[in-house]
Scaffold this motif. Structure first.
Motif, PDB file in Angstrom:
ATOM      1  N   GLU A  19      -3.927  12.148   2.467  1.00 43.05           N
ATOM      2  CA  GLU A  19      -4.647  12.649   0.983  1.00 43.05           C
ATOM      3  C   GLU A  19      -3.984  14.007   0.554  1.00 43.05           C
ATOM      4  O   GLU A  19      -4.034  14.848   1.597  1.00 43.05           O
ATOM      5  N   ASP A  47      -3.572   1.801  -3.822  1.00 44.84           N
ATOM      6  CA  ASP A  47      -4.390   2.501  -2.903  1.00 44.84           C
ATOM      7  C   ASP A  47      -5.047   3.892  -3.773  1.00 44.84           C
ATOM      8  O   ASP A  47      -5.762   4.463  -2.986  1.00 44.84           O
ATOM      9  N   ASN A  48      -4.573   3.926  -4.905  1.00 45.59           N
ATOM     10  CA  ASN A  48      -5.222   5.096  -5.549  1.00 45.59           C
ATOM     11  C   ASN A  48      -6.083   4.824  -6.925  1.00 45.59           C
ATOM     12  O   ASN A  48      -6.198   5.591  -7.680  1.00 45.59           O
ATOM     13  N   LYS A  81      -6.692  13.716  -6.920  1.00 44.82           N
ATOM     14  CA  LYS A  81      -6.383  13.807  -5.210  1.00 44.82           C
ATOM     15  C   LYS A  81      -5.320  12.509  -5.405  1.00 44.82           C
ATOM     16  O   LYS A  81      -5.259  11.480  -6.145  1.00 44.82           O
ATOM     17  N   VAL A  82      -4.600  12.315  -4.531  1.00 44.07           N
ATOM     18  CA  VAL A  82      -3.561  11.279  -4.443  1.00 44.07           C
ATOM     19  C   VAL A  82      -3.430  11.014  -2.867  1.00 44.07           C
ATOM     20  O   VAL A  82      -2.918  11.858  -1.995  1.00 44.07           O
ATOM     21  N   LYS A  83      -3.200   9.618  -2.572  1.00 43.71           N
ATOM     22  CA  LYS A  83      -2.875   9.017  -1.245  1.00 43.71           C
ATOM     23  C   LYS A  83      -1.421   8.749  -1.232  1.00 43.71           C
ATOM     24  O   LYS A  83      -1.052   8.189  -2.089  1.00 43.71           O
ATOM     25  N   LEU A  84      -0.535   9.365  -0.440  1.00 45.52           N
ATOM     26  CA  LEU A  84       0.943   9.094  -0.371  1.00 45.52           C
ATOM     27  C   LEU A  84       1.504   9.111   1.217  1.00 45.52           C
ATOM     28  O   LEU A  84       0.729   9.739   1.940  1.00 45.52           O
ATOM     29  N   LEU A 117      -5.420  12.968 -12.313  1.00 44.53           N
ATOM     30  CA  LEU A 117      -5.424  12.441 -10.845  1.00 44.53           C
ATOM     31  C   LEU A 117      -5.666  13.730  -9.951  1.00 44.53           C
ATOM     32  O   LEU A 117      -4.928  14.246  -9.456  1.00 44.53           O
ATOM     33  N   ASN A 151      -0.025   7.462   4.285  1.00 37.11           N
ATOM     34  CA  ASN A 151      -1.250   7.261   3.343  1.00 37.11           C
ATOM     35  C   ASN A 151      -2.311   8.326   3.539  1.00 37.11           C
ATOM     36  O   ASN A 151      -3.396   7.998   3.551  1.00 37.11           O
ATOM     37  N   VAL A 190      -0.013   2.325  -6.009  1.00 39.06           N
ATOM     38  CA  VAL A 190      -0.999   2.465  -7.019  1.00 39.06           C
ATOM     39  C   VAL A 190      -2.313   1.655  -6.662  1.00 39.06           C
ATOM     40  O   VAL A 190      -3.383   2.265  -7.128  1.00 39.06           O
ATOM     41  N   ILE A 215       3.914   6.507  -3.234  1.00 36.72           N
ATOM     42  CA  ILE A 215       2.554   6.322  -3.726  1.00 36.72           C
ATOM     43  C   ILE A 215       2.173   4.827  -4.133  1.00 36.72           C
ATOM     44  O   ILE A 215       2.889   4.357  -4.890  1.00 36.72           O
TER      45      ILE A 215
END
Length: 297
Positions: free
Chosen positions: A153, A182-183, A163-166, A161, A151, A180, A178
């Motif tokens: 960034e 959480d983003n 930035k993304v948390k993955l 988008l 999780n 969804v 990823i």
């Protein structure tokens, strides 16, 4: 060029299967180019990838699995592909159950549910997941090669988008998962912009060997829904290793239990996490046998 092949699919993920168990059909140096040509839809047979059935390189395996994506790249492993492969091998080459399969990602063991001489379901031992960045591989500022990325960034450059948390994991091949929720996005947003966002993450500088990308919605502790962007293929209706990776990460983050039903555009897969590793359960279909007369373009 005249060559026999079999068309198969697992959850809509479709493959051209070529039997090289008793001898080479496509020269080694031509396999990548061949896959790229024959997989092009509308011009040739069309598929997500080409699977080659080969003799193993050592006695610890029964058979060797190789898979080339539609862009010509060779993948380490493929969950839907190995189910197709296992059904093909059992029904066409050897009545061996379970089947010890050699892959670029290591040993995979397929157990088949048989009715008569037909394989109805395949349970595949997917091995033990790896989380260290050196095993993905992933390179990101502030992290060492022995760290995990859960999780975390990443900055993106697309207009949808920023930035993304993955999270990342290797289950024989590398995956970015990823969630969804959480983003601040939903699956409709993902579908609308998948071609842009999926492609950017696949080719992100953090992933020197590129990566498979999965957008996951947790429905409850026992169910998830997944949309997949596969490395080297783009959008696909399902990804077996990606489903495995998604459940592993969901479980690790406390979002689900150890036994999960995953819903994909092509159908459902069951994933179970046990002490010795992870298991995937699903089916595979032989669609037709054919002879290639001309690769088409």
């Amino acid at each position: 060029m005249k060559m026999e092949f079999t068309k198969m699919h697992a959850l809509g993920n479709d493959y051209i299967v070529i039997n090289e168990f008793d001898g080479e059909k496509v020269k080694e140096e031509e396999k990548s180019y061949f896959a790229k040509k024959i997989c092009r839809r509308g011009f040739s047979v069309g598929a997500d990838g080409v699977i080659f059935v080969q003799k193993p390189t050592s006695d610890e395996y029964d058979v060797r699995f190789r898979i080339f994506n539609s862009d010509g790249s060779e993948a380490e492993m493929c969950g839907n592909g190995i189910r197709c492969f296992s059904k093909y091998v059992y029904e066409r080459i050897m009545k061996k159950n379970p089947l010890n399969v050699e892959t670029k990602g290591g040993l995979r063991v397929s157990e088949m549910e048989i009715e008569g001489d037909e394989v109805k379901k395949i349970k595949v031992y997917m091995g033990v997941p790896k989380f260290k960045l050196k095993d993905i591989p992933m390179v990101v500022d502030g992290y060492s090669e022995d760290d995990e990325f859960l999780n975390g960034e990443l900055e993106l450059k697309n207009p949808y988008l920023p930035k993304v948390k993955l999270s990342v994991v290797n289950v024989g091949n590398p995956h970015a998962v990823i969630f969804v929720e959480d983003n601040g996005i939903d699956l409709d947003f993902v579908r609308k912009h998948l071609d842009v966002i999926g492609k950017e993450i696949e080719h992100h500088k953090a992933f020197p060997e590129r990566i498979n990308v999965h957008f996951v919605k947790v429905l409850n502790p026992n169910e998830i829904r997944i949309i997949t962007w596969e490395r080297g293929a783009g959008y696909t209706t399902a990804c077996g290793t990606g489903t495995t990776a998604s459940v592993i990460i969901a479980h690790k983050l406390g979002k689900t239990g150890n036994k999960v039903l995953a819903h994909l555009d092509g159908g459902d897969l069951e994933i179970e996490i046990k002490d010795d590793g992870v298991y995937m359960i699903g089916d595979a279909v032989i669609v037709y046998d054919a002879k290639l007369i001309n690769i088409g373009w």
